[in-house]
Design a protein around this motif. Structure first.
Motif, PDB file in Angstrom:
ATOM      1  N   ALA A 158      -6.094  -5.149  10.337  1.00 21.96           N
ATOM      2  CA  ALA A 158      -5.002  -5.458   9.415  1.00 21.96           C
ATOM      3  C   ALA A 158      -5.438  -6.471   8.364  1.00 21.96           C
ATOM      4  O   ALA A 158      -5.072  -6.366   7.187  1.00 21.96           O
ATOM      5  CB  ALA A 158      -3.787  -5.962  10.180  1.00 21.96           C
ATOM      6  N   LYS A 159      -6.193  -7.464   8.775  1.00 27.74           N
ATOM      7  CA  LYS A 159      -6.649  -8.483   7.838  1.00 27.74           C
ATOM      8  C   LYS A 159      -7.527  -7.875   6.749  1.00 27.74           C
ATOM      9  O   LYS A 159      -7.541  -8.357   5.615  1.00 27.74           O
ATOM     10  CB  LYS A 159      -7.422  -9.566   8.584  1.00 27.74           C
ATOM     11  CG  LYS A 159      -6.555 -10.400   9.525  1.00 27.74           C
ATOM     12  CD  LYS A 159      -7.394 -11.443  10.245  1.00 27.74           C
ATOM     13  CE  LYS A 159      -6.534 -12.277  11.196  1.00 27.74           C
ATOM     14  NZ  LYS A 159      -7.349 -13.277  11.924  1.00 27.74           N
ATOM     15  N   GLU A 160      -8.257  -6.820   7.094  1.00 27.09           N
ATOM     16  CA  GLU A 160      -9.176  -6.204   6.149  1.00 27.09           C
ATOM     17  C   GLU A 160      -8.518  -5.137   5.276  1.00 27.09           C
ATOM     18  O   GLU A 160      -8.954  -4.913   4.142  1.00 27.09           O
ATOM     19  CB  GLU A 160     -10.339  -5.564   6.910  1.00 27.09           C
ATOM     20  CG  GLU A 160     -11.156  -6.542   7.744  1.00 27.09           C
ATOM     21  CD  GLU A 160     -12.190  -5.834   8.593  1.00 27.09           C
ATOM     22  OE1 GLU A 160     -12.261  -4.585   8.514  1.00 27.09           O
ATOM     23  OE2 GLU A 160     -12.919  -6.516   9.342  1.00 27.09           O
ATOM     24  N   THR A 161      -7.495  -4.462   5.794  1.00 27.44           N
ATOM     25  CA  THR A 161      -6.967  -3.286   5.099  1.00 27.44           C
ATOM     26  C   THR A 161      -5.541  -3.420   4.581  1.00 27.44           C
ATOM     27  O   THR A 161      -5.255  -3.037   3.447  1.00 27.44           O
ATOM     28  CB  THR A 161      -7.040  -2.063   6.021  1.00 27.44           C
ATOM     29  OG1 THR A 161      -6.275  -2.324   7.218  1.00 27.44           O
ATOM     30  CG2 THR A 161      -8.482  -1.752   6.407  1.00 27.44           C
ATOM     31  N   THR A 162      -4.636  -3.937   5.393  1.00 24.41           N
ATOM     32  CA  THR A 162      -3.223  -3.943   4.987  1.00 24.41           C
ATOM     33  C   THR A 162      -2.696  -5.327   4.636  1.00 24.41           C
ATOM     34  O   THR A 162      -1.548  -5.460   4.208  1.00 24.41           O
ATOM     35  CB  THR A 162      -2.342  -3.351   6.112  1.00 24.41           C
ATOM     36  OG1 THR A 162      -2.569  -4.074   7.317  1.00 24.41           O
ATOM     37  CG2 THR A 162      -2.680  -1.888   6.326  1.00 24.41           C
ATOM     38  N   GLY A 163      -3.494  -6.345   4.822  1.00 31.51           N
ATOM     39  CA  GLY A 163      -3.104  -7.677   4.387  1.00 31.51           C
ATOM     40  C   GLY A 163      -2.142  -8.374   5.321  1.00 31.51           C
ATOM     41  O   GLY A 163      -1.764  -7.858   6.373  1.00 31.51           O
ATOM     42  N   PRO A 164      -1.721  -9.565   4.944  1.00 34.27           N
ATOM     43  CA  PRO A 164      -0.810 -10.357   5.781  1.00 34.27           C
ATOM     44  C   PRO A 164       0.605  -9.784   5.786  1.00 34.27           C
ATOM     45  O   PRO A 164       0.943  -8.898   4.997  1.00 34.27           O
ATOM     46  CB  PRO A 164      -0.835 -11.734   5.112  1.00 34.27           C
ATOM     47  CG  PRO A 164      -1.132 -11.429   3.676  1.00 34.27           C
ATOM     48  CD  PRO A 164      -2.086 -10.263   3.696  1.00 34.27           C
ATOM     49  N   VAL A 165       1.424 -10.307   6.681  1.00 37.96           N
ATOM     50  CA  VAL A 165       2.828  -9.893   6.756  1.00 37.96           C
ATOM     51  C   VAL A 165       3.587 -10.489   5.582  1.00 37.96           C
ATOM     52  O   VAL A 165       3.492 -11.672   5.295  1.00 37.96           O
ATOM     53  CB  VAL A 165       3.452 -10.358   8.085  1.00 37.96           C
ATOM     54  CG1 VAL A 165       4.945 -10.040   8.126  1.00 37.96           C
ATOM     55  CG2 VAL A 165       2.736  -9.708   9.253  1.00 37.96           C
ATOM     56  N   LYS A 166       4.326  -9.643   4.882  1.00 40.11           N
ATOM     57  CA  LYS A 166       5.080 -10.116   3.718  1.00 40.11           C
ATOM     58  C   LYS A 166       6.583 -10.201   3.962  1.00 40.11           C
ATOM     59  O   LYS A 166       7.291 -10.922   3.256  1.00 40.11           O
ATOM     60  CB  LYS A 166       4.815  -9.203   2.521  1.00 40.11           C
ATOM     61  CG  LYS A 166       5.396  -7.800   2.650  1.00 40.11           C
ATOM     62  CD  LYS A 166       5.247  -7.014   1.359  1.00 40.11           C
ATOM     63  CE  LYS A 166       5.849  -5.622   1.477  1.00 40.11           C
ATOM     64  NZ  LYS A 166       5.724  -4.857   0.219  1.00 40.11           N
TER      65      LYS A 166
END
Length: 236
Positions: free
Chosen positions: A44-52
């Motif tokens: 997730a850190k590499e592809t979809t980013g942090p929780v928004k």
């Protein structure tokens, strides 16, 4: 005569062998689940980013989250802590919650054999359910999070997500039911409705977050038309 191998006592009674099988299945699933979640978090850190996006501070989901976490973790924690601390035997305090039947007389009575067979079979099925859970986490990939929406969120509709919209929750409920047979205990059966109620509160909040998101909203509305069940096919 007591036999040891690498410090392990091999002169186990039949009932201890059953406890060993149950314990091994639980520990294996814990390790596999932790590994799958760790990989998904890294991805997730590499592809979809942090929780928004997260639920509002006053949302009931924030109560449901620790409730289902506690109720689903309590049965295996109690079982493992009791059995591992008592040489692969259920201590007296744990036996107070046992289902009707004979735990110890595995080979010398029909009732004991039946209980032993059920516990071993439940453990085998549980391993399969645990494997399905790790595959489900992998199917989510970088989308996985306990409750929030990530920056580059997408709707996952393949694999188990083509059957129900929240297959991980479905598998947790099945696993908790199997634990009653594995541990031969009422404890998972008491925890099960608490977990189910927590999911009933949490799932609508999660789905509302997804629908309100500009990236996932339209796709999720279409997805809900195709996959109508949240946790249980044809029921809910």
């Amino acid at each position: 005569m007591v036999h040891y191998l690498a410090g392990l006592n091999l002169s186990l009674s039949p009932s201890q062998h059953v406890e060993a099988i149950v314990t091994a299945s639980v520990l294996g699933q814990v390790a596999a689940t932790a590994w799958a979640h760790r990989n998904s978090t890294s991805l997730a850190k590499e592809t979809t980013g942090p929780v928004k996006t997260l639920p509002k501070a006053h949302s009931a989901a924030w109560l449901a989250l620790p409730a289902h976490g506690f109720s689903s973790l309590l049965p295996p924690v109690l079982y493992l802590s009791g059995v591992l601390a008592h040489n692969l035997e259920q201590p007296e305090w744990l036996r107070k919650f046992s289902l009707p039947g004979e735990l110890d007389d595995v080979f010398h009575s029909s009732e004991g054999r039946a209980v032993g067979v059920v516990r071993v079979l439940a453990s085998i099925v549980s391993v399969g359910v645990g494997y399905a859970a790790t595959k489900t986490v992998r199917a989510l990939g970088g989308q996985w999070h306990y409750i929030g929406i990530r920056e580059k969120a997408q709707v996952v509709s393949t694999g188990p997500y083509a059957i129900v919209r929240h297959p991980l929750y479905s598998l947790i409920l099945v696993q908790e039911f199997l634990m009653a047979g594995m541990f031969w205990s009422y404890i998972p059966l008491v925890a099960l409705p608490i977990t189910a109620l927590a999911f009933a509160v949490k799932v609508p909040v999660e789905e509302k977050l997804i629908e309100d998101d500009e990236n996932t909203g339209p796709a999720y509305v279409e997805y809900k038309k195709k996959v109508t069940a949240r946790l249980i096919p044809w029921l809910w």
